[in-house]
Design an enzyme around this catalytic site. Sequence first.
Site, short mmCIF file in Angstrom:
data_model
loop_
_atom_site.label_atom_id
_atom_site.label_comp_id
_atom_site.label_asym_id
_atom_site.label_seq_id
_atom_site.Cartn_x
_atom_site.Cartn_y
_atom_site.Cartn_z
N GLY A 12 43.78 26.89 0.57
CA GLY A 12 42.66 25.95 0.59
C GLY A 12 42.60 25.11 -0.66
O GLY A 12 43.36 25.32 -1.62
N ASP A 13 41.73 24.10 -0.63
CA ASP A 13 41.47 23.22 -1.78
C ASP A 13 42.71 22.46 -2.24
O ASP A 13 42.89 22.18 -3.43
CB ASP A 13 40.87 24.04 -2.96
CG ASP A 13 39.62 24.77 -2.54
OD1 ASP A 13 38.86 24.22 -1.73
OD2 ASP A 13 39.43 25.91 -3.01
N GLU A 14 43.56 22.11 -1.31
CA GLU A 14 44.79 21.38 -1.63
C GLU A 14 44.53 19.89 -1.83
O GLU A 14 45.39 19.16 -2.32
CB GLU A 14 45.83 21.55 -0.51
CG GLU A 14 46.29 23.00 -0.27
CD GLU A 14 45.40 23.72 0.75
OE1 GLU A 14 44.35 23.18 1.13
OE2 GLU A 14 45.78 24.85 1.14
N GLY A 15 43.33 19.43 -1.40
CA GLY A 15 43.04 17.99 -1.46
C GLY A 15 43.00 17.37 -0.07
O GLY A 15 43.26 16.18 0.10
N LYS A 16 42.63 18.20 0.92
CA LYS A 16 42.58 17.71 2.31
C LYS A 16 41.57 16.57 2.46
O LYS A 16 41.81 15.61 3.18
CB LYS A 16 42.21 18.86 3.26
CG LYS A 16 43.24 19.99 3.27
CD LYS A 16 42.79 21.15 4.13
CE LYS A 16 41.60 21.90 3.60
NZ LYS A 16 41.82 22.67 2.36
N GLY A 40 34.90 23.00 1.50
CA GLY A 40 34.33 22.02 0.58
C GLY A 40 35.37 20.95 0.36
O GLY A 40 36.37 21.20 -0.31
N HIS A 41 35.17 19.79 0.97
CA HIS A 41 36.16 18.71 0.89
C HIS A 41 35.59 17.56 0.07
O HIS A 41 34.56 17.00 0.42
CB HIS A 41 36.54 18.23 2.31
CG HIS A 41 37.22 19.29 3.11
ND1 HIS A 41 37.68 19.09 4.38
CD2 HIS A 41 37.53 20.59 2.81
CE1 HIS A 41 38.24 20.21 4.84
NE2 HIS A 41 38.15 21.13 3.90
N GLN A 223 40.14 25.15 5.07
CA GLN A 223 40.85 26.31 4.50
C GLN A 223 42.36 26.00 4.43
O GLN A 223 42.72 24.87 4.20
CB GLN A 223 40.57 27.60 5.30
CG GLN A 223 39.15 28.13 5.13
CD GLN A 223 38.10 27.42 5.95
OE1 GLN A 223 38.24 27.26 7.16
NE2 GLN A 223 37.03 26.98 5.34
N LYS A 330 47.73 16.26 -6.68
CA LYS A 330 47.43 16.77 -8.03
C LYS A 330 48.68 16.91 -8.90
O LYS A 330 48.73 17.77 -9.80
CB LYS A 330 46.63 18.08 -7.95
CG LYS A 330 45.34 17.90 -7.14
CD LYS A 330 44.36 19.05 -7.24
CE LYS A 330 43.38 18.89 -8.38
NZ LYS A 330 42.18 19.74 -8.23
#
Length: 423
Positions: A12-16, A40-41, A223, A330
């Site tokens: 998760g939190d890859e930058g979707k 959380g996007h 996710q 990132k």
Amino acid sequence: MPATIIIGTQWGDEGKGKVTDWLANDMDMIVRYQGGHNAGHTVIAEGHELKLHLLPSGILRPHITSVIASGLVIDPKALIAELDQIKEIGISDPNLIISSNAHLIMPYHRLLDQAAEFKLGKSKIGTTGLGIGPCYTDKASRVGLRVQDLLDMKIFREKLEVALDFKNQVLTKIYGMEPVEIDAVMDEYSVYADRLKGMIGDTSRVINEALDAGKNVLLEGAQGTMLDIDHGTYPFVTSSSPIAGGACIGTGISPIRVKRIIGIVKAYTTRVGSGPFPTEQENDTGEAMRSVGGEFGTTTGRPRRCGWLDGVILKYAVRLNGLTEIALTKLDVLSPFETIKIAVGYKHDGVVYEHMPNHQTVFHKCTPIYEEMEGWQADISGVTSFEKLPKQARAYVERIQEIAGVPIAMISVGPNRTQTMLR
Ligand code: GDP
Ligand code: IMO
Ligand code: MG
């Protein structure tokens, strides 16, 4: 037109959110297909930084139809809070359709999530505590309340009575907590019903008709692959199927409708919550990633665990999702490092693993085999084309592409829309 899926390839939190927003220009419809407000996007656009949890990341674009499909678990209170949040920035009448078949997170789901975690103590999963797991549990147990039940509060009450009869025994007798009062829930959810009922619809039909009409439809995963209930690091996973296959189940479209499957790969790895993480750096390197990358949970604010990119996980994500392309995010966060590592295998008990080990004990205990590459130690956040990246950064991107065996079509070097380049 065929559908496009966006998938997180890690935890998760890859930058979707950023990539979804970036692609939104060319889309007509953006659909969330699983999960809930555990997601959380982050979308930075038109001078606003929005942290979206249930609303699809195209909600800011007036030309987009936003859909919350049947695979989600919806906390109506959280959804209404988000609708109020976007109202404040001028979007008072969003073009949003909510599936009548999606499940409702109820107050007892939140209580049970938190109580179960407390009971697990040191062995806790590290959930978001928002009731996601207990709601999916009730869905599978066929005792859940669905969004369509908000359309008939008499039926809603009947189902709630049945559910509370059991839930209150668990809350009081097992966890020693106060019971949930039915009248309070009825009062609360009647208000939610009034606010949401005009948005409830048959989203499978809406999405299929859009595809029939040649519209561009984007299915936005939440996710990530390693949090998938079947294929992730069980039990340290979420309770839904974030992988590409989950997108068809969660929306009600056929797999033959999908053409592009874009895997979002963060240039390093993060994880929130408990569970194995072979390339984790519990040292200055991890600290530096966290502070440069701002790695704190979008939903819970918890510090994210940080570590090097894991090529074994990357290959696993390519295989499970059938990725057609990768968006690398990132990359700028790695700029300060003198050297950069990528795991290309694991070692355990004298055995080398090039693929995801099928016994999780190995994954828990293995030591990563790293390749070390030269860093670029230059600010790349303003670079707008691949050719203009420092040669060490290009080499890093090319090595990731080689490991994945899938083209890296997009590279992100900052949180803003403009900090994105195509290859
Ligand atoms: P998601 O859950 O996959 O949508 O990702 P999150 O929004 O939870 O976390 C990604 C964070 O990184 C957000 O704060 C984004 O604004 C930020 N971000 C996205 N892409 C980039 C990038 O290329 N560089 C930097 N420095 N930040 C980025
Ligand atoms: P986005 O969409 C990162 C993690 C939690 C916990 C586990 C189970 O922003 O990438 P849950 O509340 O789902 O039962 O918690 O899953 N988790 C996430 N981690 N990003 C997310 O979403 C997550 N959603 C859930 O931290 O480890
Ligand atoms: Mg997130």
